[in-house]
Design an enzyme around this catalytic site. Sequence first.
Site, short mmCIF file in Angstrom:
data_model
loop_
_atom_site.label_atom_id
_atom_site.label_comp_id
_atom_site.label_asym_id
_atom_site.label_seq_id
_atom_site.Cartn_x
_atom_site.Cartn_y
_atom_site.Cartn_z
N PHE A 250 27.26 38.15 40.17
CA PHE A 250 27.86 39.37 39.64
C PHE A 250 27.12 39.83 38.40
O PHE A 250 27.43 40.75 37.76
CB PHE A 250 29.34 39.15 39.31
CG PHE A 250 30.12 38.62 40.50
CD1 PHE A 250 29.87 39.10 41.77
CD2 PHE A 250 31.06 37.62 40.34
CE1 PHE A 250 30.55 38.59 42.87
CE2 PHE A 250 31.75 37.12 41.43
CZ PHE A 250 31.50 37.60 42.69
N TRP B 290 33.02 46.11 39.47
CA TRP B 290 32.18 45.34 38.54
C TRP B 290 31.65 44.07 39.22
O TRP B 290 30.53 43.63 38.96
CB TRP B 290 33.01 44.95 37.30
CG TRP B 290 32.26 44.10 36.31
CD1 TRP B 290 31.51 44.52 35.26
CD2 TRP B 290 32.20 42.66 36.29
NE1 TRP B 290 30.98 43.44 34.59
CE2 TRP B 290 31.38 42.29 35.19
CE3 TRP B 290 32.75 41.65 37.08
CZ2 TRP B 290 31.12 40.97 34.87
CZ3 TRP B 290 32.47 40.33 36.76
CH2 TRP B 290 31.66 40.00 35.67
N HIS B 291 32.49 43.49 40.10
CA HIS B 291 32.09 42.23 40.73
C HIS B 291 30.95 42.41 41.73
O HIS B 291 30.27 41.45 42.06
CB HIS B 291 33.28 41.58 41.44
CG HIS B 291 34.24 40.98 40.47
ND1 HIS B 291 35.23 41.71 39.85
CD2 HIS B 291 34.35 39.72 39.97
CE1 HIS B 291 35.90 40.92 39.04
NE2 HIS B 291 35.39 39.71 39.08
N GLY B 292 30.78 43.61 42.22
CA GLY B 292 29.67 43.78 43.14
C GLY B 292 29.78 45.07 43.92
O GLY B 292 30.84 45.68 44.00
#
Lengths: 297, 481
Positions: free
Chosen positions: B481, B326-328
Amino acid sequence: MNLSTSSSSSAWCLLRDLVLYALLVVLTYTGLCYVFYAHPHLLIGEQGWISTYRRVDRAQEALPHKTVYLGDSVGAQFFPFQHMPNALTANGAVLMAGQLVLAGMASEHPDVERIVLAITPESLLRPFEHEMTFNNYVKPFYSKGNRAYILPITDEKVARHRWGVFSRHVLAKFLPFSDVNYGWGSGKHDTIPHGERDVREASRYAVEHIHHLVSLVEARGKRVVFVSPPVSRARYDASKGYRVSRSILEQAGLSEHFAHYFDQMIVLEDTAFTDKMHLNPRRLPELKRALAALLER
Amino acid sequence: MLFNSLDYLVFFVVVYLLYWLVAVRNTRLRNAFLIVASYVFYGWWEPIFLLLIALSSAVDFFVGFQLGRSEKAGQRRVLLGISLAVNLGLLGVFKYFDFFVESLTEQLARCGVDLFDLSSLGLILPVGISFYTFQTMSYSIDVYRRRMEPTRNPLAFFAYVSFFPQLVAGPIERAHSFLPQFMRKLKWDAATTRDGLRQILWGFFKKIAIADVCAPIVNRAFETPAAYDAPFLFFAVLLFAFQIYADFSGYSDIAIGTARLFGFDLRRNFAFPYFSRDIAEFWRRWHISLSTWFRDYVYIPLGGSRVSRGRQVRNVLIVFLVSGLWHGANGTFVIWGLVHALLFLPLILANRNRTYLDTPGGSGLLPRPVEGLRILLTFGLVCYAWIYFRAASFSDAIAYQQAILESFPGSVNQVKTWPNMKALLLIVFMLGMEWAQRRELYGLAIQRFPHPLRWGCYLLVSMLIVFYGEFGLNEFIYFQF
């Protein structure tokens, strides 16, 4: 406003408190500015412009040393202010104008015989119109107390800017903002010389200060030595061996002072640097010996 | 628009005054006004991406509306599928497409296969896309699960999705608690406003005087770790831990405080995570709105912990890996998630993941020695995982650790930024305030302090910002993000 009578009075109370808070912030800020300006050692931190005040402070104290080292942040890697009592090394953004103030103060001390400027060619010819000038030169150096070391060209440049008139006031000395709000405009004047034209334009301001620095120190019977910290191969090649800088200094009649500066320059592969400018700390011990040997010649 | 910019200050003052003087009289007008203000706030950066927010809002409003009218299970599944496909599709295209294409091309090239010419789209990542898509999806999922009634009020729904204080970096709100707030009447309240202002001040302190002060030192260390010795590299990891905490929780404080000024309550996003005594507690205190999102919409639907041991392990791994992703679109985030999963698994398998539900340190001034050691150990483990999070690539993370090992025990070798007393003292001040206020919602929740002490704290925090803060208009880390 969607307020009842009671919340209306609360709103006024809140507004009153906000005004009071703003006043207190301004008053406290003002008081602290005066305290810190008089006693910069009370400030914490070794980073950025705050630390430059310490250089001024040390330059004014007794300096019982024969040699005093000035320079930019690369020079500071060799002669660190924190570890050498006779080092007043700062950073490139203090400009030659800031180095002039420090050299002037240092050369006032009777024991001092030699002033060594360990400075990269980029910092040497750095222009006034730079995004870090306000923080690093104007705040710590451009004040009434340093009048003797401020050249008219700086006054002209400061006067050109919207807020220039306030620059000498102590309240401007600790403003948290950088040049963005000072009037240098958009902060896009990041013109570390990179092309031949840029170097020529930038050099006028720097050269005037170098001239003044040399004649001031020599008039006091002391020596000035310019030495370049090692430079990267990429920078050296891109500038064709600093050809333009060399010729500018020659034309300014300063070749005597800069002959060794360029000829003995240590050029290293890029991996010796952390950012093409500052040296890898692990290489420093050997390079310090090399630079010391240069200064002995 | 950045919270720490002059543009935002002007925007905020204008919007705040118009909001309470005019817009708040009528709920519809208020919501319409909030939508316009929020779109201006977001569009200041890149107006074209407003279309994505509008699309995501429209799709989920439509899906929710239709779900409310439909009783057929198949039809409901299709509707939910539309919401998930659109939102995850947006994320897939804008956030992950290039990553997967580049990874695939790289893998194929390694195997000597060059069958087709894939090219990345080179798209800019729209700010906040991971936040608002998750927020809208949670609405459709909740309506699908019949946990809430769909709204028939498009203005309220569009305002809920685009509410500017939390639009670009959360907290990720849930419709059942947040959406109704757009339908109630509001009344200006002095105590709430004061509390909001206090939280905003604390948020700015964390952003300007902690995160942005640590950033240059951290950047230098992670760019060329081989240039520095072990003490400095350790120090930089420590600073990064505080940088990312102060940056993100500072943003959350500003967002929550700003929302309070407009009469809205946002959920808590951080609960002093570095005082956690184990990793499970850390995840109850760090980025709460995201971790509870994954708990409610991924972990529990997979069976949570009420399944066999094997499936339990699988569920934990999935949640942490997805959370990392999800963060990247970068393998480092996946490794970061994996490290946390490996630290978390022993606790959940031993059924000890809910050992610490009380306040750290109890009512004492300091934690007990054993508790203090647990806090330090947990912090150390979290710091280790941060190396993967911060490094630009997996090989960079390994290089960073190698640089530590190679130079250990490390000669004090002209590392000019060691020690950075300013950063350390500011961090100690922040931790001291937060430890003292650990039962409250944020570090400067000092409304019960005596008047002079309270004002003294406001002034001290303000002066620390002014004299030691970095005013460089630095973006918040979580914007990416």
